[in-house]
Design an enzyme around this catalytic site. Structure first.
Site, short mmCIF file in Angstrom:
data_model
loop_
_atom_site.label_atom_id
_atom_site.label_comp_id
_atom_site.label_asym_id
_atom_site.label_seq_id
_atom_site.Cartn_x
_atom_site.Cartn_y
_atom_site.Cartn_z
N HIS A 72 -0.58 5.57 7.80
CA HIS A 72 -1.83 4.64 7.52
C HIS A 72 -1.95 3.45 8.60
CE1 HIS A 72 -4.66 1.94 5.64
NE2 HIS A 72 -3.36 0.93 5.55
N HIS A 117 -11.52 -0.46 6.37
CA HIS A 117 -10.08 -0.81 6.34
C HIS A 117 -9.33 -0.23 7.49
CE1 HIS A 117 -6.48 -0.78 3.36
NE2 HIS A 117 -5.88 -0.83 4.69
N HIS A 164 -4.92 0.83 10.85
CA HIS A 164 -5.93 0.08 11.19
C HIS A 164 -6.71 0.25 12.37
CE1 HIS A 164 -4.03 -2.84 7.91
NE2 HIS A 164 -4.55 -1.58 7.26
N GLU A 189 0.54 -1.29 0.06
CA GLU A 189 -0.01 0.06 -0.01
C GLU A 189 0.78 1.26 0.13
OE1 GLU A 189 -4.16 -0.50 1.77
OE2 GLU A 189 -2.84 -1.18 3.42
MN MN Z 1 -3.92 -1.14 5.02
#
Ligand code: MN
Length: 244
Positions: free
Chosen positions: A104, A175, A106, A85
């Site tokens: 980024h 996500h 979760h 990603e």
């Molecule tokens: Mn991810």
């Protein structure tokens, strides 16, 4: 030209040390777990950024960092690889010159706000950076219903960057989220307080209608907090050292 380790400037060295520490702080504070990543734009070349190779953030050391360009290719070390990603980072750096660090994650409390009609909004003065309300990225709008929800290519990275717009946070349905800042300390601060805000908002919601910060309050509190990013950073650093 590939970056040779001995040629790395003191400024870059500071950024890289902070990046390693940011990985550990974000794990320690419950934002990252075995997954998720944090990056920093190169202080000398805005078309490059630094990120760890594909690995658990808790274990990242200076030797694990790679240099990536805005096409999402690792340019140093030769043959190096990083997260699938990575396009989250490359496309946001491309579209937002003001952004110098991207997280980024979760982080769990944020997830409910990406999958319901409830919008994440600033509930207290520590999270004014959320602005009026936080946008939600719907990957189905970009590639339909068969994706694995990961930002696997430039096209998806672009569509995510578009959802982020000029905001500091975007949620990704089912996500996680992306948080941006003008420095590592700011993106780390915002990632931690995004998770906090989500938890508080869920706690407050059953009690009655929530009196959120106004746009003006959100902006004023955010500007105030930006003056004090070192204070919590030092504490989080200490906790990392204590955790060993
Ligand atoms: Mn991810």
């Amino acid at each position: 030209m590939p970056i040779v380790k001995t040629e790395i400037s003191t400024m870059t060295q500071t950024h890289l040390s902070e990046l390693v520490l940011a990985n550990h702080i974000l794990v320690n504070e419950g934002v990252l777990d075995g997954f998720g990543h944090v990056s920093v734009r190169d202080p000398h070349d805005p078309h490059l950024f630094h990120i760890a190779r594909s690995m658990a953030p808790a274990l990242v050391t200076l030797e694990d960092l790679v240099v990536c360009n805005l096409e999402g290719e690792v340019v140093s070390p030769a043959g190096g690889r990083t997260y699938v990603e990575r396009f989250i980072h490359s496309e946001i750096y491309k579209s937002r010159p003001d952004v110098h660090s991207v997280v980024h994650s979760h982080s769990p409390a944020v997830i409910p706000f990406g999958v319901t009609g409830a919008r994440l909004r600033p509930i207290c003065h520590m999270s004014g950076f959320l602005g009026a309300q936080v946008p939600v990225y719907e990957i189905r709008d970009a590639i339909g219903e068969t994706s694995d929800l990961l930002i696997r290519n430039q096209m998806l990275g672009q569509s995510l960057a578009q959802s982020l717009g000029q905001s500091m946070v975007v949620l990704m349905r089912g996500h996680g989220s992306v948080v941006v800042g003008s420095s590592i300390k700011q993106s780390v601060f915002r990632a931690i307080y995004t998770e906090n805000n989500a938890r508080l908002q869920m706690q407050a919601a059953p009690l009655g209608e929530i009196n959120f910060l106004t746009d003006a309050e959100a902006q004023a509190t955010s500007e105030m907090n930006d003056l004090h990013l070192d204070r919590p950073w030092e504490m989080w650093h200490k906790r990392v050292l204590k955790a060993g």
